[in-house]
Motif scaffolding. Structure first.
Motif, mmCIF file in Angstrom:
data_model
loop_
_atom_site.group_PDB
_atom_site.id
_atom_site.type_symbol
_atom_site.label_atom_id
_atom_site.label_comp_id
_atom_site.label_asym_id
_atom_site.label_seq_id
_atom_site.Cartn_x
_atom_site.Cartn_y
_atom_site.Cartn_z
ATOM 1 N N VAL A 91 1.424 -1.484 -6.676
ATOM 2 C CA VAL A 91 2.007 -0.480 -5.652
ATOM 3 C C VAL A 91 2.450 -0.227 -7.156
ATOM 4 C CG1 VAL A 91 4.586 -1.391 -6.815
ATOM 5 C CG2 VAL A 91 4.407 0.428 -4.751
ATOM 6 N N PRO A 102 6.852 5.138 -5.135
ATOM 7 C CA PRO A 102 5.254 5.724 -4.948
ATOM 8 C C PRO A 102 4.718 6.514 -6.212
ATOM 9 C CG PRO A 102 6.477 4.368 -3.201
ATOM 10 C CD PRO A 102 7.117 5.357 -3.900
ATOM 11 N N SER A 197 10.086 1.802 -5.028
ATOM 12 C CA SER A 197 9.162 0.636 -5.110
ATOM 13 C C SER A 197 9.858 -0.389 -5.098
ATOM 14 C CB SER A 197 8.061 0.558 -6.452
ATOM 15 O OG SER A 197 7.229 2.715 -6.215
#
Length: 590
Positions: A91, A102, A197
């Motif tokens: 990621v 993201p 994330s």
């Protein structure tokens, strides 16, 4: 299914989440599996277009594992779920993007960032729960799930690393022996903290829906086939253990054991020819050795560093080195870690602990410094604020023990002061903390009699009953969730309850014999040894005891010789007399 490499890992990631049509092929070849995955209707909204391209949902962790096993057998390759660490790297999650999403750092998400709880959902598939929120001003065009790859990929070519469906990963949750981790958020999430994330959620491996009732999915990776370990690198299982030989590795005097069979993190082949050792350290993905000359040998990061005086433990894959001038260098799963937040006036460091969110150092002048996100003014599940360490005036710190979001600091008067991000500060007197270590939920202290007790942070009190009985003297070694005792004889003792719950780990610990404190290291999950690793330098066999030869018994030969001489002399005299008489008679008779 297309796979691409991700820097920092040795696997190939599927560029999209596992699709409904991928799972359909599996289901046709495996009749009898649960049919929940077929249902694509959510909150009354039925998917009618490109249904096979949507991610499969309502799949448990166990079912995702079964899919991987089926595909591996079918294609003769090794498919599995990504680990939590691999997913983090995929990621783009790193020390400089801990609060990133993201798509980057902007909030709210720019148009086309991914599939989240938005205005399309509000208009076409609203939840019956009036408390459900929708991102204001954001419309991704999909009321529920979206066909995979509907949004631009990240820099590694991976789609939907945020939103669409929660993705199962391999790991257990840090505070559970059963729950499994999932990453990435879903189409039903509008909250800023959930979309980050770094966000992790967890649930039972049998669960097919998340905490708010929506289906779970997964993404797979293609892993390299594990080479068969060389027999020369595998020791015979110690006599004290009944574990499989695949749990052990050996190279010279170096030994390693992992609760995970054939764990590549304990491959010791690089240590061939290394004889002198000052300190060893093991972390989640590898090991580090420091030689007396200050050189670092590692199977992951930091290999070849010189002029190093000490290795510092960290959170799972994090660790640090301190050079002869007290300069601290950090490493994580990607390599050298320059977070840009280390204080410029840090000063020479004596000891330290490195974690993704918080860093703490004991300086050579006896002060303690904490930095990172400990005091960034934000409060969240992964980012709690620390209390400021405060000690009596005139006192200096002489030792520390850290467990990510807390620290136990021993002062020069022998007292130990504990400050923790989630619990009230407390102090333990010197009579109960001759040796000490800190875990996430407890403080362990050894009294002068050698009995180890523990204090519950949550209630700031000593728990009734000792952690480890028997009055054994030694050094308490900390880890994330519990503590071990390195005895003065070089053996390892687990806490009583740990030894009872994890007999295989106890047998492995019973096989350890080291000659020095720095010659043993271990890492374990919080309150669990399901993925524990031991790394140590075997103590040399003691030289056979030499028994002094007894003094020779007094010899009888001289005395016997004297007696024999006297006897022979007497016999010769008698013989002369006997021979002489007949001679004389003959003379007289002539």
């Amino acid at each position: 299914m297309k796979f691409v490499p991700v820097p920092g890992t040795n696997v190939l990631f599927c560029i999209h989440e596992t699709r409904w049509k991928d799972y359909e092929v599996y289901a046709k070849e495996n009749p009898g599996i649960d049919g929940n995955w077929r249902n694509q209707t959510i909150d009354g909204y039925a998917i009618t277009e490109r249904a096979g391209e949507h991610p499969v949902i309502r799949v448990s962790w166990h079912e995702a594992q079964d899919f991987c096993a089926w595909l591996s057998k079918k294609e003769g390759k090794t498919y599995r779920l990504p680990t939590d660490e691999e997913w983090s790297l995929a990621v783009g999650f790193g020390s400089k993007t801990m609060d990133a999403y993201p798509w980057g750092t902007a909030w709210p998400p720019p148009p086309g960032s991914g599939n989240y709880s938005d205005q399309s959902r509000k208009a076409k598939a609203p939840s019956k729960d009036s408390r459900v929120l929708y991102l204001e001003g954001y419309d991704d065009g999909f009321p529920t799930t979206s066909p995979v790859m509907s949004f631009p990929p990240n820099r590694f070519g991976l789609h939907d690393m945020g939103g669409n469906v929660w993705e199962w990963v391999e790991d257990r949750a840090e505070d559970s022996q059963e729950a499994r981790v999932r990453r990435g958020g879903s189409w039903a999430n509008p909250l800023q903290g959930v979309i980050r994330s770094a966000r992790r959620e967890a649930g039972p491996p049998s669960a097919r829906i998340d905490a708010i009732g929506y289906g779970l999915g997964f993404r797979i990776v293609l892993a390299p086939s594990e080479p068969t370990p060389s027999p020369a690198k595998i020791t015979a299982v110690p006599a004290t253990s009944t574990s499989s030989v695949s749990h052990y590795r050996s190279e010279g005097r170096f030994r390693a054991w992992s609760a995970i069979p054939d764990d590549p993190a304990i491959d010791l082949s690089k240590l061939a020819g290394i004889d002198e050792v000052k300190q060893v350290l093991v972390h989640k993905t590898g090991w580090v050795v420091l030689t007396p000359g200050g050189r670092v040998v590692s199977n992951r990061h930091g290999d070849g560093a010189k002029g190093i005086e000490k290795l510092c433990q960290g959170w799972f894959s994090h660790f640090g080195t301190i050079d002869q001038d007290g300069r601290l260098t950090g490493y994580d799963q990607r390599g050298e870690w320059d977070d840009g937040e280390t204080p410029e006036d840090l000063g020479p460091v004596a000891d330290a602990y490195l974690a993704p969110y918080h860093r703490i150092a004991l300086l050579r002048d006896g002060t303690v410094r904490v930095w990172g996100m400990a005091y960034d003014g934000k409060q969240g599940p992964d980012d709690p604020e620390w209390p400021k360490p405060q000690f009596p005036a005139g006192r200096k710190a002489v030792a520390i023990s850290i467990a990510d979001i807390g620290a136990a600091v021993k002062l020069d008067d022998g007292s130990v002061h504990i400050f923790h991000a989630k619990f009230a500060p407390m102090t333990v007197g010197p009579e109960q903390s001759v040796q000490f270590s800190l875990a996430l939920g407890a403080f362990f202290g050894m009294d002068k009699a050698g009995s180890v007790g523990y204090w519950n942070h949550r209630e700031s009190r000593k728990v009734q009953g000792p952690f480890l009985t028997g009055g054994t003297e030694g050094k308490l070694l900390p880890s994330l969730g519990t503590s071990l005792l390195l005895t003065d004889e070089g053996g390892i003792r687990l806490g009583d309850s740990v030894a009872e719950r994890f007999p295989e780990v106890k047998r492995a610990a019973d096989a350890v014999k080291v000659a020095a404190e720095g010659h043993f290291s271990y890492v374990a999950e919080i309150d669990s040894f399901q993925t524990a690793k031991f790394f140590w330098v075997e103590a040399p066999e003691p030289a056979p005891a030499t028994t002094a030869a007894p003094p020779p018994a007094p010899s009888l030969l001289p005395e016997l010789a004297q007696r024999l001489d006297a006897y022979l002399a007497a016999r010769r005299g008698a013989l002369d007399t006997l021979v002489g008489r007949p001679t004389a008679r003959r003379a007289r008779g002539s």
